[in-house]
Scaffold this motif. Structure first.
Motif, PDB file in Angstrom:
ATOM      1  N   TYR A 213       0.844  -1.192   0.000  1.00 61.53           N
ATOM      2  CA  TYR A 213       0.000   0.000   0.000  1.00 61.53           C
ATOM      3  C   TYR A 213       0.882   1.244   0.000  1.00 61.53           C
ATOM      4  O   TYR A 213       1.905   1.295   0.695  1.00 61.53           O
ATOM      5  N   THR A 228      -2.498   3.557  -3.643  1.00 61.85           N
ATOM      6  CA  THR A 228      -2.153   2.451  -4.519  1.00 61.85           C
ATOM      7  C   THR A 228      -2.137   1.157  -3.716  1.00 61.85           C
ATOM      8  O   THR A 228      -1.519   1.099  -2.649  1.00 61.85           O
ATOM      9  N   TYR A 229      -2.819   0.135  -4.228  1.00 66.96           N
ATOM     10  CA  TYR A 229      -2.885  -1.174  -3.581  1.00 66.96           C
ATOM     11  C   TYR A 229      -2.315  -2.214  -4.547  1.00 66.96           C
ATOM     12  O   TYR A 229      -2.610  -2.175  -5.748  1.00 66.96           O
ATOM     13  N   GLY A 230      -1.526  -3.150  -4.029  1.00 66.43           N
ATOM     14  CA  GLY A 230      -0.952  -4.140  -4.924  1.00 66.43           C
ATOM     15  C   GLY A 230      -0.488  -5.404  -4.226  1.00 66.43           C
ATOM     16  O   GLY A 230      -0.430  -5.474  -2.991  1.00 66.43           O
ATOM     17  N   SER A 252      -1.323  -3.916  -9.552  1.00 68.78           N
ATOM     18  CA  SER A 252      -1.764  -2.975  -8.520  1.00 68.78           C
ATOM     19  C   SER A 252      -2.955  -2.176  -9.031  1.00 68.78           C
ATOM     20  O   SER A 252      -3.294  -2.210 -10.220  1.00 68.78           O
ATOM     21  N   THR A 271       3.318  -2.834 -11.400  1.00 68.80           N
ATOM     22  CA  THR A 271       4.370  -2.225 -10.601  1.00 68.80           C
ATOM     23  C   THR A 271       5.614  -3.106 -10.611  1.00 68.80           C
ATOM     24  O   THR A 271       5.533  -4.306 -10.339  1.00 68.80           O
ATOM     25  N   GLN A 293       5.619   2.417 -12.177  1.00 70.75           N
ATOM     26  CA  GLN A 293       4.249   1.947 -12.323  1.00 70.75           C
ATOM     27  C   GLN A 293       3.748   2.322 -13.716  1.00 70.75           C
ATOM     28  O   GLN A 293       3.917   3.464 -14.163  1.00 70.75           O
TER      29      GLN A 293
END
Length: 355
Positions: A213, A228-230, A252, A271, A293
């Motif tokens: 995150y 950003t979530y991944g 992500s 990412t 990214q």
């Protein structure tokens, strides 16, 4: 009879003399941990953990040290450890290492495993404070005269390592404020970045990034907030006592709120990242952390983040950071009719406390 008596006493004196001249090996499971190097030297202190082929050992004499597994001959631990093997099995007990055979003592029972098959070792008990490490750094610049301006930055880093995973947190805040000719204060820099990741150890050189995150805010770059979530997969390219070089990548999702028009955009992303930590000397470390990214053009296209610089150890617990930050958007968005620059540069000098 007298001759036998003299020989007996002479033997006792020789036994006493030789016993006092040669140092005995440390007694097993006493009030500290012991580690013996391949050169034959015993060191006492506290075993913090074993990760990535290195033993982290804290000694009152030498401070916190990372010792390559190949340089370790024997180990004796005071408390129980949780030991995870490459195959995934976990044992718990006090440690006794000798000739690449690790004995894990569990009360009256003992398990024997090869040290080369051990993936991680951490103190048993998830609440132990030794599982945590980190640092707090503060930098400041106060200018007076023709310009009255205050520049401050704060960086907090935390890491928690258990037998199965590793949690990392990195938080950076920058703020600059100046007083104009009318005496009014105006903010010229106001940004913050939070990075949080959770890695799960899969094998010696492979880890799964179960969660990642990032929160970023910089209204002067037209980013009110960006989350950003991944997830991903990582691999250690090179891992020695002085050099740790790893890569990671995965999908992500990004959600951005722009400052200029309160417009919110979302985008899927790929990412990719590379992390290099190089110990140049006992007191000087070089760090290189790069991430790119790939997103939709509406939210900036490719976004690059580079954090690099040096950590200088001042004392056992205090350090000085010399860091260079670069933030680049290949397709920056507009704010108030003006297009933001593609590149943002920042140099930070700070002093911090490491624990």
């Amino acid at each position: 009879m007298l001759k036998k008596h003299l020989i007996k006493h002479l033997g006792l004196w020789l036994l006493f003399f030789t016993g006092s001249c040669f140092a005995a090996e440390p007694e097993l499971f006493i009030d500290r941990d012991w580690l013996k190097t391949q050169s034959g030297e015993w060191v006492n202190g506290e075993i913090i953990s074993f990760y990535d082929g290195k033993v982290e050992f804290d000694s009152d004499e030498f401070g916190l040290q990372l010792i390559d597994a190949d340089d370790v001959s024997e180990i004796r631990s005071q408390y129980a450890f949780s030991v995870r093997l490459n195959a995934g099995r976990i044992y718990t007990g006090r440690l006794e290492l000798s000739n690449d055979v690790l004995q894990i003592h569990q009360g009256l029972k003992s398990e024997r495993v090869y040290f080369s098959n051990v993936l991680t070792m951490v103190p048993f008990g998830e609440s132990r404070i030794s599982l945590w490490s980190g640092s707090v750094n503060l930098g400041a610049n106060f200018r007076r005269g023709n310009i009255k301006q205050n520049d401050t930055n704060l960086r907090v880093q935390l890491k928690r390592r258990s037998n199965l995973n590793r949690l990392r947190l990195d938080y950076l805040v920058n703020r600059s404020e100046r007083t104009n000719s009318q005496g009014d204060k105006e903010t010229t820099v106001d940004n913050q970045r939070l990075n949080l990741s959770l890695d799960w150890f899969f094998a010696n050189n492979v880890f799964v990034r179960a969660f990642e995150y990032e929160y970023f805010s910089d209204p002067f770059s037209n980013i009110e907030e960006r989350a950003t979530y991944g997830v991903g997969l990582g691999y250690h390219l090179y891992d020695t006592n002085t050099l740790d070089w790893s890569i990671s990548g995965g999908p992500s999702y990004q959600n951005t709120l722009f400052s200029s028009d309160n417009r919110r955009e979302t985008s899927g992303a790929l990412t990719l990242g590379m992390l290099l930590d190089w110990e140049l000397s006992k007191r000087l470390d070089f760090k290189f952390d790069y991430q790119v990214q790939f997103l939709r053009e509406e939210v900036g296209g490719r976004q690059h983040t580079l954090k690099t610089g040096f950590d200088v150890e001042l004392t056992k617990n205090f350090e000085m950071d010399l860091l260079f930050y670069v933030e680049r958007n290949d397709n920056p968005t507009s704010s108030n009719g003006l297009t933001a620059d593609k590149n943002d540069y920042q140099i930070i000098v700070s002093v911090g406390y490491e624990f």
